[in-house]
Design a protein around this motif. Structure first.
Motif, PDB file in Angstrom:
ATOM      1  N   MET A  29       1.079  -1.639  -0.036  1.00  9.62           N
ATOM      2  CA  MET A  29       0.376  -0.398   0.103  1.00  9.62           C
ATOM      3  C   MET A  29       1.112   1.333  -0.080  1.00  9.62           C
ATOM      4  N   PRO A  30       2.029   1.260   0.367  1.00 11.24           N
ATOM      5  CA  PRO A  30       2.922   2.079   0.516  1.00 11.24           C
ATOM      6  C   PRO A  30       2.953   3.032  -0.578  1.00 11.24           C
ATOM      7  N   VAL A  31       3.517   1.626  -1.286  1.00 13.70           N
ATOM      8  CA  VAL A  31       4.235   1.690  -2.501  1.00 13.70           C
ATOM      9  C   VAL A  31       3.653   2.636  -3.339  1.00 13.70           C
ATOM     10  N   LEU A  32       2.213   2.270  -3.698  1.00 13.23           N
ATOM     11  CA  LEU A  32       1.480   2.391  -4.480  1.00 13.23           C
ATOM     12  C   LEU A  32       0.870   4.230  -3.535  1.00 13.23           C
ATOM     13  N   LEU A  37      -0.948   7.130  -5.802  1.00 14.38           N
ATOM     14  CA  LEU A  37      -2.076   7.029  -6.445  1.00 14.38           C
ATOM     15  C   LEU A  37      -3.028   7.642  -4.744  1.00 14.38           C
ATOM     16  N   PRO A  38      -4.133   8.133  -5.099  1.00 18.08           N
ATOM     17  CA  PRO A  38      -5.361   8.150  -4.568  1.00 18.08           C
ATOM     18  C   PRO A  38      -5.640   7.137  -3.617  1.00 18.08           C
ATOM     19  N   ALA A  39      -5.978   7.131  -1.790  1.00 22.39           N
ATOM     20  CA  ALA A  39      -6.294   6.475  -1.607  1.00 22.39           C
ATOM     21  C   ALA A  39      -7.525   4.915  -2.035  1.00 22.39           C
ATOM     22  N   HIS A  40      -8.548   5.689  -2.321  1.00 19.30           N
ATOM     23  CA  HIS A  40      -9.284   4.780  -2.916  1.00 19.30           C
ATOM     24  C   HIS A  40      -9.128   3.798  -3.989  1.00 19.30           C
ATOM     25  N   LEU A  41      -8.191   4.742  -5.036  1.00 24.28           N
ATOM     26  CA  LEU A  41      -7.933   3.696  -6.434  1.00 24.28           C
ATOM     27  C   LEU A  41      -6.668   3.078  -5.534  1.00 24.28           C
ATOM     28  N   MET A 193     -13.551  -3.280  -8.741  1.00 23.57           N
ATOM     29  CA  MET A 193     -13.481  -3.481  -9.770  1.00 23.57           C
ATOM     30  C   MET A 193     -14.720  -2.963 -10.656  1.00 23.57           C
ATOM     31  N   ILE A 194     -15.869  -2.979  -9.806  1.00 22.85           N
ATOM     32  CA  ILE A 194     -16.849  -3.038 -10.617  1.00 22.85           C
ATOM     33  C   ILE A 194     -17.402  -1.331 -10.009  1.00 22.85           C
ATOM     34  N   SER A 195     -16.806  -0.886  -9.269  1.00 23.11           N
ATOM     35  CA  SER A 195     -17.119   0.302  -9.156  1.00 23.11           C
ATOM     36  C   SER A 195     -16.062   0.722  -8.669  1.00 23.11           C
ATOM     37  N   GLY A 196     -15.117   1.115 -10.577  1.00 23.71           N
ATOM     38  CA  GLY A 196     -14.072   1.210 -11.318  1.00 23.71           C
ATOM     39  C   GLY A 196     -12.592   1.825 -10.131  1.00 23.71           C
ATOM     40  N   GLN A 197     -12.316   1.167  -9.410  1.00 20.25           N
ATOM     41  CA  GLN A 197     -11.916   2.054  -8.097  1.00 20.25           C
ATOM     42  C   GLN A 197      -9.825   0.434  -8.669  1.00 20.25           C
TER      43      GLN A 197
END
Length: 250
Positions: A29-32, A37-41, A193-197
């Motif tokens: 998570m920290p790498v992303l 990247l925004p939190a939800h993405l 994936m369904i929510s586009g995140q």
């Protein structure tokens, strides 16, 4: 190019560690987040990578014969159901309070593991019975739910729970944990994936590096056994606890 290398190396290390003792999200998570990247993405993309790494480590554990398939047939549906409800559920408890509760529990697990000589060193599993199957179902559902909506330390709790309920050593507990983790991760991933995140142009490369890390990590764990897994388990448990304290303070 540097960002690509950073993502691949970070994903590999996260999956390598996670396949052995859980807690890989502390790294992935920290790498992303570092690359912007925004939190939800980041959460959705991390689930893509995490599920990929978990898939390969699960494959390696299952192939080695370290999983108990009779047990998993009974527990996997509860892990799935728990994850669905966890992702969908709107919690009434604040994240800060949840952080504190999880910190206390996971620190307790770490202390108990450290002070209990011989815990998880030998495989003492004897048989499945109605009592331990029921306890396993509750464990799988509860931690599937937890992994769906929050996540940090889910693998640590699962590994510890399987050792306490069934008498597994760390190797067999980790192997069965991976199957349950894979179930909750894939379930959560589909919903993200369904929510586009999910950012697929990052997730695909991240997933490939985590698949490699997960496979090699599981291979090393199977070869080295509980003597390797237990100390890494303790380090990751303490790491999760420290992260939760940091989040709560900030």
């Amino acid at each position: 190019m540097l960002i690509f290398i950073f993502l691949c190396v970070g994903g590999f290390i996260a999956a390598f560690v996670d396949s052995i003792a859980g807690g890989g999200g502390l790294i992935s998570m920290p790498v992303l987040m570092i690359v912007g990247l925004p939190a939800h993405l980041a959460l959705g993309t991390n689930k893509f990578g995490g599920a990929s790494g978990c898939l390969m480590s699960t494959y390696k554990y299952v192939k080695s014969g370290k999983t108990n398939n009779d047990l998993l047939k009974k527990l996997v549906p509860f892990s799935f159901l728990g994850s669905v409800l966890g992702v969908k559920c709107v919690l009434s408890i604040s994240e800060n309070i949840l952080n504190i509760l999880v910190f206390v529990m996971i620190l307790g697990v770490a202390i108990y593991t450290f002070t209990s000589k011989g815990l998880g060193d030998e495989n003492r599993f004897e048989e499945l019975n109605q009592k331990n199957i029921r306890l396993g179902m509750i464990l799988a559902f509860g931690l599937g739910f937890y992994d769906g909506f929050f996540g940090p330390g889910a693998g640590t709790f699962l590994t510890f729970g399987l050792i306490k309920i069934y008498g597994f050593d760390f190797l067999h507990a980790s192997a069965n944990t991976k199957v349950l983790n894979l179930t909750s991760n894939l379930t959560a991933l589909v919903l993200f994936m369904i929510s586009g995140q999910v950012l697929y142009q990052v997730a695909i490369f991240y997933g490939i590096s985590m698949m490699i890390g997960g496979y090699i990590g599981a291979k090393v764990a199977i070869k080295k056994g509980s003597s390797l897994i237990k100390p890494i388990f303790l380090v990751m448990a303490i790491g999760v606890a420290a992260k939760l304290v940091y989040q709560t303070i900030l």
